[in-house]
Design a protein around this motif. Structure first.
Motif, PDB file in Angstrom:
ATOM      1  N   MET A 223      22.998  37.548 -24.752  1.00 46.01           N
ATOM      2  CA  MET A 223      23.765  37.912 -25.938  1.00 46.01           C
ATOM      3  C   MET A 223      23.986  36.725 -26.862  1.00 46.01           C
ATOM      4  O   MET A 223      23.985  35.570 -26.441  1.00 46.01           O
ATOM      5  N   SER A 224      24.212  37.040 -28.152  1.00 47.16           N
ATOM      6  CA  SER A 224      24.522  36.012 -29.142  1.00 47.16           C
ATOM      7  C   SER A 224      25.971  35.566 -28.978  1.00 47.16           C
ATOM      8  O   SER A 224      26.801  36.268 -28.376  1.00 47.16           O
ATOM      9  N   PHE A 225      26.279  34.416 -29.548  1.00 48.22           N
ATOM     10  CA  PHE A 225      27.653  33.910 -29.497  1.00 48.22           C
ATOM     11  C   PHE A 225      28.614  34.897 -30.163  1.00 48.22           C
ATOM     12  O   PHE A 225      29.722  35.134 -29.670  1.00 48.22           O
ATOM     13  N   GLU A 226      28.193  35.484 -31.300  1.00 45.84           N
ATOM     14  CA  GLU A 226      29.038  36.436 -32.014  1.00 45.84           C
ATOM     15  C   GLU A 226      29.436  37.604 -31.123  1.00 45.84           C
ATOM     16  O   GLU A 226      30.583  38.052 -31.155  1.00 45.84           O
ATOM     17  N   TYR A 341      36.262  28.973 -24.851  1.00 47.43           N
ATOM     18  CA  TYR A 341      34.861  29.367 -24.645  1.00 47.43           C
ATOM     19  C   TYR A 341      34.137  28.309 -23.830  1.00 47.43           C
ATOM     20  O   TYR A 341      33.425  28.622 -22.869  1.00 47.43           O
ATOM     21  N   ASP A 342      34.325  27.050 -24.189  1.00 49.27           N
ATOM     22  CA  ASP A 342      33.651  25.960 -23.471  1.00 49.27           C
ATOM     23  C   ASP A 342      34.088  25.875 -22.018  1.00 49.27           C
ATOM     24  O   ASP A 342      33.335  25.366 -21.163  1.00 49.27           O
ATOM     25  N   LEU A 394      25.426  30.946 -20.574  1.00 50.79           N
ATOM     26  CA  LEU A 394      25.706  31.576 -21.859  1.00 50.79           C
ATOM     27  C   LEU A 394      25.166  30.723 -22.998  1.00 50.79           C
ATOM     28  O   LEU A 394      24.945  29.521 -22.842  1.00 50.79           O
ATOM     29  N   VAL A 395      24.973  31.348 -24.144  1.00 42.51           N
ATOM     30  CA  VAL A 395      24.491  30.628 -25.310  1.00 42.51           C
ATOM     31  C   VAL A 395      25.508  29.548 -25.702  1.00 42.51           C
ATOM     32  O   VAL A 395      26.719  29.716 -25.561  1.00 42.51           O
ATOM     33  N   LYS A 396      24.991  28.429 -26.176  1.00 41.30           N
ATOM     34  CA  LYS A 396      25.853  27.320 -26.570  1.00 41.30           C
ATOM     35  C   LYS A 396      26.647  27.685 -27.812  1.00 41.30           C
ATOM     36  O   LYS A 396      26.143  28.327 -28.727  1.00 41.30           O
ATOM     37  N   ARG A 397      27.896  27.258 -27.835  1.00 42.72           N
ATOM     38  CA  ARG A 397      28.750  27.523 -28.989  1.00 42.72           C
ATOM     39  C   ARG A 397      28.210  26.802 -30.224  1.00 42.72           C
ATOM     40  O   ARG A 397      27.908  25.618 -30.176  1.00 42.72           O
ATOM     41  N   PRO A 398      28.079  27.504 -31.364  1.00 42.37           N
ATOM     42  CA  PRO A 398      27.568  26.857 -32.574  1.00 42.37           C
ATOM     43  C   PRO A 398      28.565  25.843 -33.130  1.00 42.37           C
ATOM     44  O   PRO A 398      29.781  25.999 -32.984  1.00 42.37           O
TER      45      PRO A 398
END
Length: 438
Positions: A223-226, A341-342, A394-398
């Protein structure tokens, strides 16, 4: 003597003339119930005022029948200047967007324009927005055996066609039916000469997959961060849920993993359904261990008592310990806290079990009160759970904070709220006066 007779005759004549008038005045002075009525003078004034009001009625207001209008290219609508019979001169601020002839407006191109009506030295205007014809869906994710209606707004569909009828078929009136797992494109040929397409992804419910892949069990890894932190804008209260025995949850504190299982053919909870990365209690505020039964208290998007901190999809486990999403600084997902999130996959909470939004949502809707939850300490020697944890990335936070708009968040999960079984009624309980640990 003659003079006296003359005076007498005149007096009698006056009485004959005056008495009927008095009778009329007396009759007007009383209603049948002897109540007083307005006198002649007042009646005359009322009549005079009424006639004056009729004479002073304002002229009909001159205005367009529309001042704002949304339309599609090649479609028309009629403008009328009401309240006058005088000549009207029509014009458009941009004939590449919309043209007008004798009040008939036609959409030409996408954009905005003003339609003007000039009459007797006065100009009246209508603000027009012209849109391109559009599909009701351009991308659709749908489970096997489900269906949806595909329509085109702004033009007429001549025919529908599927690139793969074995994956997704489409009827003559636009009903798309999912057949089996895969991808298909539904084409809509329209009378405006344009063919519009909808990409359809057909998936199987996780319970229907015989040999699920890791990504089937851990959909958040794709999944995307959003999607992982956003808000889908749905706040409907819970009505009913699957039966409590449908699933069993295992929370491993060492590996920071939540694992959901359902029964196999022998009635044992060994068939995996979902793997979730989580944050757990810090050493000073640990998550309690043991075997629990989920309690009946849920909150959709709420603030932690005494703080300006919020969370989504709260599901109470025991005491003040909840499963819930990452944290936010307001009732708006775009105000997510970076550290929460991190810190997924770490021991930093006040005892609650923190999750991504999709995972917290899955528990909120699918895991009923009474469901068994085992919270264990775990260990480095548990190679099976270690292997699960290793793949839960998980995807890295932008670095730049995205604008997360409620209700406009992607949804690529492998289940939908609509397909959750309603087997037991959900009755909201309480947290017994305590407050969430966080």
């Amino acid at each position: 003597m003659k003079r006296k007779i003359l005076v007498t005759i005149l007096s009698m004549l006056l009485l004959v003339l005056i008495l009927p008038c008095c009778a009329r005045v007396s009759a007007k002075g009383k209603n049948k119930d002897n109540s007083e009525k307005v006198n002649d003078t007042e009646e005359e004034e009322a009549v005079t005022e009424s006639e004056a009001a009729e004479e002073s009625v304002p002229e009909e207001k001159i205005e367009l029948n529309h001042t704002v209008k949304v339309m599609y290219i090649d479609k028309t609508f009629r403008l009328k200047l009401m309240g006058t019979d005088k000549e009207v001169i029509w014009s458009s601020s941009d004939e590449n967007i919309a043209v007008v002839e004798r009040g008939k407006v036609t959409g030409v191109g996408e954009g905005f324009a003003y339609i003007y009506a000039l009459c007797d030295g006065e100009t009246y205007s209508c603000h027009v927005k012209v849109k391109k014809p559009e599909l009701s869906e351009t991308k659709k994710k749908i489970r096997v055996n489900n269906s949806f209606n595909l329509t085109v707004k702004g033009t007429k569909v001549i025919s529908y066609k599927s690139s793969s009828k074995k994956i997704a078929s489409v009827s003559a009136d636009g009903v798309v039916t999912a057949k089996r797992k895969g991808n298909a494109v539904i084409s809509c040929e329209c009378e405006n000469g344009i063919t519009y397409t909808c990409e359809v992804e057909v998936y199987e419910n996780i319970l229907d997959i015989e040999n699920p892949k890791f990504e089937d069990l851990a959909p958040t890894t794709k999944m995307s961060f959003e999607e992982l932190v956003g808000d889908n804008g749905i706040y409907d209260e819970l009505v009913a849920m699957p039966e409590p025995g449908t699933y069993k949850l295992v929370v491993d504190l060492y590996h920071k993993v939540v694992m959901a299982y359902t029964k196999d053919e022998n009635g044992k909870y060994v068939r995996p359904v979902r793997y979730m990365l989580c944050g757990v209690g810090a050493s000073a505020t640990p998550t309690p261990t043991g075997t629990f039964k989920m309690e009946n208290y849920r909150l959709r998007y709420e603030r932690f008592n005494g703080t300006n901190c919020y969370g989504q999809y709260w599901s109470i486990l025991t005491g003040r310990i909840y499963f819930h999403s990452i944290l936010y600084n307001s009732f708006d997902a775009k105000d997510y806290t970076v550290t929460s999130y991190d810190n997924l996959g770490k021991a930093v909470s006040h005892g609650c079990i923190r999750l991504t939004v999709p995972d917290a949502r899955w528990i909120y809707y699918n895991v009923a009160p009474g469901t068994e939850v085992v919270v264990r300490k775990g260990s480095a020697d548990d190679k099976e759970t270690a292997a699960i944890r290793k793949q839960l990335n998980l995807v890295k936070r932008p670095s730049n904070r995205p604008n997360l708009v409620k209700g406009k968040i992607p949804d690529t999960d492998n289940w939908t709220i609509e397909e959750v079984a309603h087997e037991v009624e959900f009755i909201q309980g309480s947290q017994n006066g305590g407050e969430a640990a966080g």
